[in-house]
Scaffold this active site. Sequence first.
Site, PDB file in Angstrom:
ATOM      1  N   ARG A  31       0.832  -1.190   0.000  1.00 25.51           N
ATOM      2  CA  ARG A  31       0.000   0.000   0.000  1.00 25.51           C
ATOM      3  C   ARG A  31       0.873   1.248   0.000  1.00 25.51           C
ATOM      4  O   ARG A  31       1.931   1.296   0.632  1.00 25.51           O
ATOM      5  CB  ARG A  31      -0.928   0.031   1.241  1.00 25.51           C
ATOM      6  CG  ARG A  31      -2.181  -0.833   1.088  1.00 25.51           C
ATOM      7  CD  ARG A  31      -3.116  -0.271   0.029  1.00 25.51           C
ATOM      8  NE  ARG A  31      -4.272  -1.100  -0.227  1.00 25.51           N
ATOM      9  CZ  ARG A  31      -4.360  -2.044  -1.148  1.00 25.51           C
ATOM     10  NH1 ARG A  31      -3.303  -2.340  -1.905  1.00 25.51           N
ATOM     11  NH2 ARG A  31      -5.481  -2.709  -1.343  1.00 25.51           N
ATOM     12  N   HIS A  36      -0.179   0.645  -9.892  1.00 25.58           N
ATOM     13  CA  HIS A  36      -0.979  -0.246  -9.048  1.00 25.58           C
ATOM     14  C   HIS A  36      -1.529  -1.423  -9.858  1.00 25.58           C
ATOM     15  O   HIS A  36      -2.733  -1.724  -9.821  1.00 25.58           O
ATOM     16  CB  HIS A  36      -2.125   0.527  -8.390  1.00 25.58           C
ATOM     17  CG  HIS A  36      -2.579  -0.085  -7.085  1.00 25.58           C
ATOM     18  ND1 HIS A  36      -2.943   0.661  -5.997  1.00 25.58           N
ATOM     19  CD2 HIS A  36      -2.732  -1.381  -6.713  1.00 25.58           C
ATOM     20  CE1 HIS A  36      -3.313  -0.142  -5.002  1.00 25.58           C
ATOM     21  NE2 HIS A  36      -3.185  -1.393  -5.428  1.00 25.58           N
ATOM     22  N   GLU A  44      -2.753   8.413  -5.521  1.00 23.87           N
ATOM     23  CA  GLU A  44      -2.978   7.655  -6.751  1.00 23.87           C
ATOM     24  C   GLU A  44      -4.189   8.216  -7.497  1.00 23.87           C
ATOM     25  O   GLU A  44      -5.256   8.341  -6.909  1.00 23.87           O
ATOM     26  CB  GLU A  44      -3.216   6.172  -6.435  1.00 23.87           C
ATOM     27  CG  GLU A  44      -2.025   5.472  -5.822  1.00 23.87           C
ATOM     28  CD  GLU A  44      -2.254   3.970  -5.593  1.00 23.87           C
ATOM     29  OE1 GLU A  44      -3.323   3.460  -6.008  1.00 23.87           O
ATOM     30  OE2 GLU A  44      -1.367   3.323  -5.021  1.00 23.87           O
TER      31      GLU A  44
END
Length: 310
Positions: free
Chosen positions: A235, A285, A264
């Site tokens: 994360r 990601h 993000e």
Amino acid sequence: MAQPIIIVSEFMSEAAVDRLSTVFPTTYDPGLVDRDADLQAAVAGAQALIVRNRTQVTATLLKAAAALKVVGRLGVGLDNIDLAACEAQGVAVRPATGANADAVAEYVISAALQLLRGRAFFATEAVRAGDWPRAACQGGEMAGRCLGLLGFGDIARRVARRALALGMTVVTHDPAVSAAEAEAAQARLLSFDGLLEAADVLSLHVPLTDGTRGLLDSGTLARMKDDAILINTARGGIVDETALGEALRAERLGGAALDVFAVEPLDAGAAAVFKDVPNLILTPHIAGVTEESNERVSEMIADAVLEVLS
């Protein structure tokens, strides 16, 4: 047209969406994640909401979805879902546990292989231009090096098995794991400081909590080997990105691969800390996203949502 009772706000395999649509009215709009007002309007009357990691399932969104019965998470991390608010509203949460674990494990190994070879995989433009930087591209091998795993859950153990097959030794730090359990998986349990000092490659496999936020900062990064590789597929926010950029520029680390970020997508300010940083891999990601894993994750969540709605 009937009121849609399943809303899919991020990308999902077409086959899984089609299967949902044959059972219940379904709205599939991967762009909803970026249109807050439209998302809030869409969930009114919905009984199921299917998301990935970017859709923020907040108490406010849940309030707008009074009929909601289930949130399907196309992945495993749940930090974008207000679990307490879901529980209070009687909304089930179904993650795709295990469905993308192999994809993440392969990403970790492939990133480590690239970064340990130094700048070999970053030499395309130089070679195309007629340069021949063989000495700079020499790098090193995985075999004989030490893989450190912060957290020793399912994905970390899959990484460990692949690393062992490549001739690495494996160490881990996880307060929830016993020394005997780690040893059974051919890993050695260490303290957090011991892990930092031993790892030639350090891969993160912990959730983002108050205890892990900013855990890899200038102080902890300084305790790692100068040529160590850091990989974060867990994360954003666990790694202090500014401190990491500074360590790489000063050659106090050998390289890093980040698939997750505190912001993000990266905005201009967040991206600036990575400007001119050497031996760095940044990906959006997608460590757990392959064609195969997308099918597995999508089918698993389709099954889970249909089970709850049925």
